[in-house]
Scaffold this motif. Structure first.
Motif, PDB file in Angstrom:
ATOM      1  N   TYR A  26       1.961  73.275 -48.799  1.00 50.51           N
ATOM      2  CA  TYR A  26       1.006  74.253 -48.710  1.00 50.51           C
ATOM      3  C   TYR A  26       1.594  75.494 -48.045  1.00 50.51           C
ATOM      4  O   TYR A  26       2.897  75.485 -47.577  1.00 50.51           O
ATOM      5  N   GLY A  27       0.842  76.499 -47.794  1.00 55.95           N
ATOM      6  CA  GLY A  27       1.509  77.865 -47.212  1.00 55.95           C
ATOM      7  C   GLY A  27       2.505  77.790 -46.165  1.00 55.95           C
ATOM      8  O   GLY A  27       3.813  78.257 -46.376  1.00 55.95           O
ATOM      9  N   ASN A  28       2.142  77.029 -45.118  1.00 60.03           N
ATOM     10  CA  ASN A  28       2.972  77.330 -44.082  1.00 60.03           C
ATOM     11  C   ASN A  28       4.397  76.424 -44.065  1.00 60.03           C
ATOM     12  O   ASN A  28       5.384  76.684 -43.558  1.00 60.03           O
ATOM     13  N   ALA A  29       4.144  75.193 -44.917  1.00 63.49           N
ATOM     14  CA  ALA A  29       5.168  74.431 -45.156  1.00 63.49           C
ATOM     15  C   ALA A  29       6.439  75.120 -45.989  1.00 63.49           C
ATOM     16  O   ALA A  29       7.520  75.051 -45.607  1.00 63.49           O
ATOM     17  N   VAL A  30       5.963  75.910 -46.818  1.00 63.26           N
ATOM     18  CA  VAL A  30       6.855  76.530 -47.836  1.00 63.26           C
ATOM     19  C   VAL A  30       7.574  77.734 -46.869  1.00 63.26           C
ATOM     20  O   VAL A  30       8.806  77.784 -47.023  1.00 63.26           O
ATOM     21  N   VAL A  31       6.907  78.433 -46.018  1.00 62.60           N
ATOM     22  CA  VAL A  31       7.463  79.325 -45.160  1.00 62.60           C
ATOM     23  C   VAL A  31       8.687  78.578 -44.445  1.00 62.60           C
ATOM     24  O   VAL A  31       9.821  79.022 -44.252  1.00 62.60           O
ATOM     25  N   LYS A  32       8.173  77.333 -43.732  1.00 63.60           N
ATOM     26  CA  LYS A  32       9.282  76.745 -42.908  1.00 63.60           C
ATOM     27  C   LYS A  32      10.557  76.312 -43.936  1.00 63.60           C
ATOM     28  O   LYS A  32      11.377  76.361 -43.293  1.00 63.60           O
ATOM     29  N   GLU A  33      10.146  75.642 -45.105  1.00 61.10           N
ATOM     30  CA  GLU A  33      10.964  75.286 -45.812  1.00 61.10           C
ATOM     31  C   GLU A  33      12.204  76.014 -46.226  1.00 61.10           C
ATOM     32  O   GLU A  33      13.420  76.094 -46.114  1.00 61.10           O
ATOM     33  N   ILE A  34      11.653  77.436 -46.335  1.00 59.06           N
ATOM     34  CA  ILE A  34      12.652  78.527 -47.006  1.00 59.06           C
ATOM     35  C   ILE A  34      13.387  78.837 -45.646  1.00 59.06           C
ATOM     36  O   ILE A  34      14.428  79.160 -45.831  1.00 59.06           O
ATOM     37  N   TYR A  58      -3.210  72.664 -51.040  1.00 56.39           N
ATOM     38  CA  TYR A  58      -2.017  72.025 -51.324  1.00 56.39           C
ATOM     39  C   TYR A  58      -1.566  72.393 -52.624  1.00 56.39           C
ATOM     40  O   TYR A  58      -2.488  72.350 -53.488  1.00 56.39           O
ATOM     41  N   PHE A  59      -0.244  72.760 -52.882  1.00 51.49           N
ATOM     42  CA  PHE A  59       0.166  73.305 -54.415  1.00 51.49           C
ATOM     43  C   PHE A  59       0.925  72.112 -55.000  1.00 51.49           C
ATOM     44  O   PHE A  59       1.665  71.542 -54.154  1.00 51.49           O
ATOM     45  N   LYS A  60       0.805  71.936 -56.372  1.00 57.08           N
ATOM     46  CA  LYS A  60       1.661  71.092 -56.942  1.00 57.08           C
ATOM     47  C   LYS A  60       2.316  71.786 -58.165  1.00 57.08           C
ATOM     48  O   LYS A  60       1.497  72.417 -58.716  1.00 57.08           O
ATOM     49  N   VAL A  85      12.008  81.186 -56.117  1.00 56.76           N
ATOM     50  CA  VAL A  85      12.084  80.401 -54.928  1.00 56.76           C
ATOM     51  C   VAL A  85      11.096  79.545 -54.580  1.00 56.76           C
ATOM     52  O   VAL A  85      11.096  78.383 -54.230  1.00 56.76           O
ATOM     53  N   ILE A  86       9.887  80.357 -54.515  1.00 60.31           N
ATOM     54  CA  ILE A  86       8.590  79.663 -53.824  1.00 60.31           C
ATOM     55  C   ILE A  86       8.271  78.457 -54.944  1.00 60.31           C
ATOM     56  O   ILE A  86       8.016  77.461 -54.552  1.00 60.31           O
ATOM     57  N   LEU A  87       8.518  78.688 -56.235  1.00 57.87           N
ATOM     58  CA  LEU A  87       8.381  77.625 -57.281  1.00 57.87           C
ATOM     59  C   LEU A  87       9.272  76.455 -56.962  1.00 57.87           C
ATOM     60  O   LEU A  87       8.609  75.281 -56.910  1.00 57.87           O
ATOM     61  N   THR A  88      10.325  76.514 -56.805  1.00 55.59           N
ATOM     62  CA  THR A  88      11.268  75.761 -56.496  1.00 55.59           C
ATOM     63  C   THR A  88      10.893  74.811 -55.034  1.00 55.59           C
ATOM     64  O   THR A  88      11.061  73.787 -55.060  1.00 55.59           O
ATOM     65  N   MET A  89      10.406  75.825 -54.157  1.00 51.30           N
ATOM     66  CA  MET A  89      10.305  75.047 -52.847  1.00 51.30           C
ATOM     67  C   MET A  89       8.930  74.028 -53.127  1.00 51.30           C
ATOM     68  O   MET A  89       8.732  73.023 -52.605  1.00 51.30           O
ATOM     69  N   VAL A  90       7.912  74.572 -53.994  1.00 54.99           N
ATOM     70  CA  VAL A  90       6.662  73.842 -54.211  1.00 54.99           C
ATOM     71  C   VAL A  90       7.162  72.447 -54.710  1.00 54.99           C
ATOM     72  O   VAL A  90       6.756  71.444 -54.301  1.00 54.99           O
ATOM     73  N   GLY A  91       8.052  72.540 -55.593  1.00 54.61           N
ATOM     74  CA  GLY A  91       8.642  71.219 -56.280  1.00 54.61           C
ATOM     75  C   GLY A  91       9.438  70.380 -55.343  1.00 54.61           C
ATOM     76  O   GLY A  91       9.112  69.240 -55.144  1.00 54.61           O
ATOM     77  N   ILE A  92      10.275  70.912 -54.442  1.00 57.54           N
ATOM     78  CA  ILE A  92      10.851  70.254 -53.329  1.00 57.54           C
ATOM     79  C   ILE A  92      10.002  69.368 -52.377  1.00 57.54           C
ATOM     80  O   ILE A  92      10.099  68.319 -51.925  1.00 57.54           O
TER      81      ILE A  92
END
Lengths: 885, 111
Positions: free
Chosen positions: B25-33, B77-79, B12-19
């Motif tokens: 970044y950390g908080n953005a992933v939390v919000k996106e999920i 930032y993660f990519k 899930v996390i990996l997909t979100m980073v891709g999206i």
């Protein structure tokens, strides 16, 4: 606008544990979340949530990113340098390093061996795959008074029909197996061998996980099949395949052919269920034909499996009421309980056939190991702290060159760790070498194995020692100013610290306590071995007779044998009895008018027994040999005293419904028919069981049915070997079908105290270990303290001191410390010794001499090492020490 | 090292980073999920998983520029890396293959 910040401590906490590399990103994310939450949830809740979020970051995969990297990149070079320095200092001070490492290694070896021992005991019965095996136990309660009988003793020995009846009436019991035992004679190629047979139910192999080496798990399904342990398979069939072969076994005078259906590993080293040969339970009816359906005779143990372990809780009342319906006896309630299989070995209070180990002993061993280790750790600390003063110069130099306090601390800790870890490894090596000797000494079979847990243990001990001794050393060394240290001030002036002295006292107090313990055990053993036991145990031989229901046949056999033996003058007397000294004697209960039960021990004997044994009569007459002796009994003084009789010869043992019409013809002096752990209980002897056993309410016995099973011989002077040869030849003549199995009564009695002898050895070795370690420590300390005062001694000698006065000066303090240790150790040892002796009804007294002796011994040992060092210093040439280099 | 597998959460996390592309970044992933999957996840769990993915080489990270909000802290930032992308791709196609093997007639039977 009000400042809206998260709590300070949580930010600090985060900074402390979070790796620097990740810190900024994490903190930023947290703060961002916080800002939003302040708007939605309000300040207070947002702050609380923030702190909680920080705490949730304390996670191994965050924490570990920290330490590993720091360790790897920053300090690795330094650690290597520390190790090098530690190694050099070890090389430089060989004597000191040897004492330090060897002392600790000894302790680790001892701890390691104890660990193996305790571990083995804890693993008993754990190899069974089924986790819900339970042993049935029972307790007898009086139906009217509701009081427990037999002093509340629980027993695992049950009546034969109990387990199957319970299993039939209780659906949650899925499997059961009874285990009974009896001796039998195996006839193989015309030679008889005495063996113990175990009778078990068909579920035996589906309950217990004894590895089946050959044959099938259905081995006991058919009558007349026998399963052998691998030892017995080798004994009877050697290398050939035993499966499908037959064994002729003589049981209770009837001979049957048994088909070998399986060979199993009996795991006798770690199993409470001991067996050599298993036969189907139905075969037991040959041994006890009368009691197969009776609830009155207890002779088997029973194990059950519940459908799941949860059922076991609270099953006891269900079982009790199920049995109460079946049991015809209205006077008593048989309370049935259960005991998990894995608890059996460490539960000595329940009487049964399993080999028990008192868990208290495991605690004692662990405590001993801990004490020895403590002595060694104290040693290590005192030695290395006193020794570290020698390195003041090095530390002064390091500090001048800019070393931080923390760095010096770290260096000392790393060095201590290096030395103690080395000692730990050496200790494990010693333990490996010592295992066979230890096994021989204690008659056990430990297997030396290095497991992860033992490695972790050594590592942990090393770490602990390193932290404590490193920290103390650092504290002492850092206290000194670098200038003083470089000038050498503080080395000579420094006296032995109070801490060192206290530790030395503690160490010797522990050693002295152990030595006193050793002496107390020795003196009790001596007392037991030399106590007058009431009969003559010297040159008394017991010969086992096969179990047989035929009393007349046994009597005839005895008579013929006696006739043959008495042709030789070296045989002084021959008699026989039911119980031997190998087992507890038969005991029966007689219900009294007030519903209480009187317990009386009993032995059925032959007319010559009292004379053969050398038991003294105090009143009345003995049985007549070669006469019927109907209704006559002899009783001991304890029985007379118990019933408070004035004139025992006109009395009868009282009882309600007690129908035996006996006549007491004599009273004999009390003799020890049980071990000296127990008081001498009331005992009655008779030639005919009818004289005493009519109408008894309960009977517990190790031999069944009532008959004579042991022949006793009193042999006169002469070579025992040739006498025994003669006896054996006569035995074969009279009784060719039975093996000749004999034992000397004094050997048998000594066996009763085997456990104590083993304990004596354990305590012996613990005290030897601890005194060696403490002595090594003292040696090191005196040497250091003498070296510190070399100049002082030189000056004293120049000014005219004699050798004696200098030696006294040097040793006085140490001897004083040892005297103090004695004063501490004595009361402690006294309390412990009294506690141990409580177990014995007949016990030695602990005299003051014992304490003085052990104190004196330790003092002498100390004097030897201190005195030697002091004398050497005092005899040295003052020129050498005063010479300025 | 053998074939690398991803747990469900890691995926899930990996997909979100891709999206999220450039904005992961950390908080953005939390919000996106929270937004896309309606699933509340903890910030620490997201971070821990992101670092683990970085260890495995499926994402890479770098610090962004200075910010005025969030206490002036920079964002990490993660990519998603090519390895990460191809792993996601493999997982999708494997799953598709398995899905095709599922006997479709079961649906009619169940009625």
């Amino acid at each position: 606008m009000k400042v809206q910040n998260p709590s300070r401590w949580s930010l600090k906490l985060l900074k402390w544990f979070c790796p620097d590399k990740l810190y900024e990103g994490i903190e930023g994310d947290l703060l961002e979340q916080f800002d939003e939450e302040v708007k939605t949830l309000g300040l207070r809740r947002a702050r609380r949530k923030f702190s909680w979020s920080v705490i949730r970051f304390i996670h191994p995969s965050i924490l570990l990113r920290n330490r590993v990297k720091k360790f790897k990149y920053i300090h690795m070079g330094m650690y290597r340098s520390h190790l090098l320095v530690a190694f050099r200092s070890m090389k430089r001070y060989k004597f000191y390093s040897f004492i330090n490492i060897f002392g600790l290694a000894l302790a680790v070896a001892f701890v390691f061996l104890s660990f193996l021992f305790v571990n083995k005991e804890l693993r008993y019965d754990r190899f069974h795959e089924n986790q819900s095996i339970y042993r049935l136990i029972s307790q007898v309660r009086n139906a009217k008074t509701q009081e427990t009988e037999f002093a509340g003793r629980q027993s695992a020995v049950l009546s034969i029909p109990l387990a199957p009846d319970l299993a039939a009436g209780t659906p949650s019991i899925t499997r059961y197996s009874r285990i009974a035992s009896n001796s039998g004679t195996v006839l193989r190629k015309q030679t008889p061998y005495q063996e113990t047979l175990h009778f078990v139910d068909v579920d035996f192999f589906s309950m217990f996980s004894f590895p089946i080496l050959s044959g099938g798990a259905d081995a006991l399904d058919k009558p007349n099949s026998v399963v052998l342990s691998s030892e017995k398979a080798t004994k009877y069939f050697g290398a050939s395949d035993p499966i499908g072969q037959t064994l002729e076994i003589l049981l209770n005078d009837s001979s049957q052919l048994f088909l070998v259906t399986a060979v199993v590993d009996s795991k006798s080293e770690q199993s409470s269920i001991q067996f050599d040969m298993l036969v189907p339970f139905e075969t037991f009816k040959v041994v006890a034909p009368g009691s197969m359906t009776s609830y009155n005779t207890a002779s088997v143990e029973a194990y059950v499996v519940f459908e799941n372990p949860d059922v076991a809780n609270g099953i006891s009342p269900v079982l009790t009421s199920a049995i109460d319906k079946l049991n015809k006896d209205d006077d008593t309630i048989l309370e049935i309980g259960i005991q998990p299989m894995t608890d059996i070995h460490l539960e000595p209070e329940i009487s049964g056939n399993a080999v028990n180990m008192n868990p208290q002993k495991l605690y004692i061993i662990s405590a001993l190991a801990f004490l020895v280790l403590l002595v060694a750790i104290i040693n290590f600390i005192t030695l290395s702290t006193s020794h570290s003063l020698k390195r003041l110069k090095e530390m002064g130099l390091r500090k001048t060159l800019g070393a931080f306090k923390g760095q010096i601390q770290r260096q000392l800790i790393v060095e201590s760790f290096f030395v103690s870890f080395l000692a730990g490894l050496l200790g494990m090596g010693l333990a490996y070498l010592a295992t066979p000797y230890f096994n021989q000494l204690l008659e056990i079979s430990l297997v030396f194995q290095v497991e992860l847990i033992s490695m972790a243990f050594v590592f942990f001990i090393a770490l602990l020692i390193a932290l404590v001794s490193g920290a103390i050393q650092a504290f002492i060394l850092i206290k000194h100013k670098p200038v003083d240290a470089l000038k050498g001030i503080g080395v000579a002036a420094k006296k032995d610290s109070l801490l060192n002295q206290a530790l030395l006292v503690l160490q010797f107090a522990l050693s002295i306590t152990l030595i006193i313990g050793t002496l107390v055990i020795r003196s009790q053993m001596n007392y037991i071995q030399n106590k007058d036991i009431g009969y003559d145990k010297e040159r008394l031989v017991e010969i086992g007779m096969q179990s047989s229901p035929d009393i007349v046949a046994s009597q005839n056999l005895l008579n013929r044998f006696r006739q043959e033996l008495q042709k030789d003058a070296r045989i002084l007397a021959v008699s026989a009895s039911m119980n031997s000294f190998q087992e507890p004697w038969t005991q029966f209960g007689i219900r009294q008018e007030d519903e209480s039960v009187e317990q009386v021990y009993f032995n059925k004997i032959d007319g010559d027994y009292v004379e053969t044994m050398g038991i003294e009569l105090t009143r009345g007459v003995d049985f007549e040999s070669n006469s019927s002796n109907v209704n006559k009994i002899l009783v001991n003084e304890a029985l007379v005293k118990h019933f408070g009789w004035e004139d025992p010869l006109s009395e009868q043992i009282p009882g309600k419904n007690y129908s035996s019409n006996h006549q007491i013809i004599g009273v004999f002096k009390d003799f020890h028919f049980s071990t000296l752990h127990n008081k001498i209980e009331p005992l009655a002897l008779s030639v005919h069981k009818e004289a005493i056993l009519g109408g008894v309410t309960g009977l517990s016995t190790y031999v069944w049915p009532i008959n004579m099973y042991t022949i006793v011989l009193r042999v006169g002077s002469g070579d025992l070997g040739s006498i025994l040869q003669f006896v054996e030849s006569k035995w074969e003549e009279v009784n060719p079908e039975q093996p000749f199995v004999y034992s000397f009564v004094d050997d048998v009695l000594a066996k009763n105290y085997e456990e104590e002898v083993r304990w004596q050895k354990v305590i012996d070795s613990a005290s030897i270990f601890s005194i060696i370690i403490a002595w090594l420590g003292l040696l090191g300390l005196t040497r250091l303290s003498v070296q510190k005062r070399v100049k002082e001694i030189g000056i004293r000698k120049v000014l005219g001191s004699s050798v004696a006065s200098v030696a006294t000066l040097l040793s006085r303090k140490f001897l004083l410390l040892i005297v103090i240790s004695n004063l501490i150790a004595w009361p402690v040892a006294w309390v412990l010794a009294e506690k141990w002796l409580e177990d014995f009804t007949y016990r030695t007294t602990i005299g003051a001499s014992l304490f003085l002796l052990s104190g004196l011994a330790v003092l002498l040992v100390a004097l030897a090492s201190v005195g030697y060092q002091s004398l050497r210093a005092a005899n040295s040439n003052p020129v050498d020490s005063l010479k300025c280099e | 090292m053998g074939k690398t597998y991803l747990g469900e959460f890691e995926e899930v996390i990996l997909t979100m980073v891709g999206i999220l592309g450039e904005e992961a970044y950390g908080n953005a992933v939390v919000k996106e999920i929270q937004e896309k999957l309606d699933r509340t996840v903890n910030l620490s769990a997201v971070h821990i998983t992101l670092y683990r993915l970085e260890d495995k080489g499926f994402v890479k990270s770098e610090m962004g520029g200075a910010t005025s909000s969030r206490g002036g802290r920079r964002k990490r930032y993660f990519k998603i890396t090519n390895a990460g992308l191809s792993l996601l791709h493999d997982m999708q196609s494997q799953r598709k293959k398995l899905w095709d093997l599922l006997p479709q007639l079961n649906f009619s039977l169940l009625k």
